[in-house]
Each structure stands twice: as C-alpha cells, then as structure tokens.
Write an enzyme that holds these catalytic residues in place. Structure first.
Site, PDB file in Angstrom:
ATOM      1  N   ASP A  93       5.649 -33.386  34.149  1.00  0.00           N
ATOM      2  CA  ASP A  93       4.597 -34.019  34.943  1.00  0.00           C
ATOM      3  C   ASP A  93       5.280 -34.845  36.032  1.00  0.00           C
ATOM      4  O   ASP A  93       5.981 -35.809  35.730  1.00  0.00           O
ATOM      5  CB  ASP A  93       3.773 -34.922  34.003  1.00  0.00           C
ATOM      6  CG  ASP A  93       2.667 -35.635  34.739  1.00  0.00           C
ATOM      7  OD1 ASP A  93       2.308 -35.213  35.863  1.00  0.00           O
ATOM      8  OD2 ASP A  93       2.142 -36.632  34.191  1.00  0.00           O
ATOM      9  N   ASP A  95       4.385 -37.001  39.042  1.00  0.00           N
ATOM     10  CA  ASP A  95       3.255 -37.681  39.664  1.00  0.00           C
ATOM     11  C   ASP A  95       3.739 -38.434  40.903  1.00  0.00           C
ATOM     12  O   ASP A  95       4.659 -39.241  40.804  1.00  0.00           O
ATOM     13  CB  ASP A  95       2.671 -38.652  38.623  1.00  0.00           C
ATOM     14  CG  ASP A  95       1.297 -39.145  39.013  1.00  0.00           C
ATOM     15  OD1 ASP A  95       1.060 -39.351  40.229  1.00  0.00           O
ATOM     16  OD2 ASP A  95       0.472 -39.340  38.109  1.00  0.00           O
ATOM     17  N   ASP A 266       7.575 -37.960  33.817  1.00  0.00           N
ATOM     18  CA  ASP A 266       7.211 -38.746  32.652  1.00  0.00           C
ATOM     19  C   ASP A 266       7.669 -37.998  31.401  1.00  0.00           C
ATOM     20  O   ASP A 266       7.038 -37.038  30.965  1.00  0.00           O
ATOM     21  CB  ASP A 266       5.685 -38.940  32.661  1.00  0.00           C
ATOM     22  CG  ASP A 266       5.222 -39.800  31.497  1.00  0.00           C
ATOM     23  OD1 ASP A 266       6.052 -40.115  30.611  1.00  0.00           O
ATOM     24  OD2 ASP A 266       4.037 -40.163  31.471  1.00  0.00           O
TER      25      ASP A 266
END
Ligand SMILES: [Zn+2]
Length: 314
Positions: A93, A95, A266
């Site tokens: 992930d 982001d 993450d």
C-alpha cells in the site's frame, strides 16, 4: 477533489459501474473473498459478505450504492465467516499522503497530482524489484484514489505467512542495513538504490531530523552529488571520509535513511493476510475517484479515474 453525494453514488453504481470492470484476478476468485462495505462514510462496518456470482454483487451495489467497497486480499473456503483461510495476495500500500518525502507542499490528509506521481514512481520501482529479484510475474497495480496498491497473485507467494511477508517488506523497501553494503547484486544493491533515492529527495530541513550536528548536515548537503554517487556505487569509505563525519555519524546518517525507507509503504498492510482493500472499479466517495486497475504504471493518467458525474462539470 471533493466528496461524492448520495445521488452521485447512486448514479455511479446504476449507470457507470459494470461487473466487467472488475479485474480478472478478482472475478475468478470472487466467491472466495470476503466483501466489506462502508455505508455511511465512517469505515467498513458491514463485513463478512460473500457473493457467489458477479451478478449478486451487481445487485447489491445497485441497491445500496455504498460509500466504499472493499474485498479481502485473502481467499477463504468460508469467506462469510472469515474461516478456512486458503491463501492471500501479497500487497503493498503506497499512499501519497504518507510518503516520507514529497515534491509538493501537501499537509495532513491532502494529496495532489505531484505527490500521487511520487507514489506512482515508488510503486513502479517496487514492481521492478518484485520482478527482477523475486521473479514474480502476476503483479497488478491499482490506483486507490489516494495512492497505489500493488497486488501480487503468484502461487509461489500466496501461501506465505506473516514472517516471510515481513522479510519481503524489508527487502523491497530497504529498511534493514545489510551485513555487507558493497555487494554487486541482491539485497545490498536494492538497499543502496533505496537509500540513494531517499537521500536524493531529502531536503536539508528534513535531514535535520536525523539528529546529526548542523555543520555536518551542511557539509553533506553541499556535497550531495558526491555522496549520492558514492552511495550508489557502494563506496561508503568516501562518505565516512567527509570532513566531520566519522563512523558514528555515518551510522546515524545510514540509520536515518533506512528508517525513511521503511515509510514508503505501510508494512502492516503487507503482513496482514486477512486485510481488506478498496475494490478496484468501485468509487472512492471521499475524493470522487474510481479505484482503478492500472495497466501501464509508467503511463497511467489520473484522468482515467474520474467518474462520469464529474466529467460533466458536476
Ligand atoms: Zn501533494
């Protein structure tokens, strides 16, 4: 970017969304996944849903026009109870709002095209390493609306547990200092690439967080090109030899870059084999963007993710 209204969500799911928009890797395993919904914009509280066919999912989405839709990265024999785990995609992930360094001035939860583009580049470099070093092939990219997901569905990794996944995160991000910094290939090379990229983007101001003394920070910054070139080539003696550096400050500097490396993705998401992720093709209502399967990460245009209701000046 603005929030979608309820009427726009309804319009999206009744007029724009089609089951054919679901990626094949999800379509083929639909009935083995847990689906989760956020109906009110307060998080995915409606969990443990199973759909036996894409038509069932279509009916649900048309009726409810949920605020957000999620699917599990795991496959289960009994997804409606989250029981009998079979295997799980390996996911990253990335982001835009959480990147340790960005080329824009976004703060808090904001994202813009610049930091989304930074996230896109990180995504592409992770994918290169997954392909070249781990020989993975079944790699999918998804634009989430605020960043990117990498979803890997090769058989060789899907049954891996948390320990192996956490080792892969360390490898991919360069968040562990290798025993030998100078080896030509393998992790040592990945690590040097990652710290070099991190250092290249690092401002003098951000480097101050490293707790290295000010005069040395000035020196490192003024010799940036030299330090970068030495780091890329594994000639760390040259960096240690900078005026005022020495072994102790070098370790501090290296440790700081390594810590920043770990913040590009993450890691908790990657090691969680029961995670739910935003469903590709669904609407990210908070920002009014479609969560979109990305076919070519190097040439992805953020325009593709704009829903019809915004294209007409809504
Ligand atoms: Zn930004």
């Amino acid at each position: 970017m603005r929030e979608a209204t309820q009427a726009e969500r309804q319009r999206f799911y009744s007029e724009e969304w089609k089951k054919e928009d679901l990626p094949v890797f999800i379509l083929h395993t639909l009935s083995l996944r847990e689906f989760a919904f956020d109906h009110k914009g307060k998080g995915p509280s409606d969990r443990y849903n199973q759909f036996m066919t894409p038509e069932e999912l279509t009916d649900f989405l048309r009726n409810k026009s949920p605020y957000a839709v999620y699917g599990s990265v795991a496959l289960y024999e009994r997804p409606s109870k989250r029981e009998k785990w079979l295997k799980s995609e390996l996911v990253f992930d990335i982001d835009a709002k959480d990147l340790p360094m960005k080329s824009c001035d976004c703060t808090g939860g904001d994202v813009c095209e610049k930091c989304l583009n930074d996230a896109r580049q990180v995504t592409a470099s992770f994918a290169d390493t997954l392909k070249s070093d781990l020989a993975l092939k079944n790699i999918h990219f998804v634009y989430s609306g605020r960043g990117f997901h990498i979803r890997v569905a090769d058989d060789s990794i899907m049954e891996m547990g948390q320990t192996e996944r956490s080792q892969i995160v360390e490898y991919m991000t360069g968040s562990m200092i290798p025993p030998d910094l100078t080896m030509a290939l393998g992790y040592s090379k990945v690590f040097r690439d990652r710290i070099s990229r991190t250092f290249e983007q690092l401002s003098e101001e951000k480097l101050a967080d490293s707790k290295i003394r000010k005069s040395l920070i000035k020196k490192i910054t003024s010799e940036k090109e030299k330090v970068l070139s030495a780091a890329r080539k594994g000639r760390f003696k040259e960096i240690k030899g900078l005026e005022g550096m020495g072994e102790k400050s070098f370790q501090k500097f290296l440790g700081f870059l390594t810590r920043l490396n770990s913040e590009f993705t993450d890691g908790k998401v990657t090691i969680d084999t029961k995670r739910i992720l935003r469903l590709p093709s669904s609407l990210h209502s908070k920002v009014s963007r479609k969560c979109t399967l990305v076919r070519d990460i190097d040439n992805f245009s953020f325009e593709e993710a704009i829903p019809e209701f915004l294209r007409e000046g809504g």
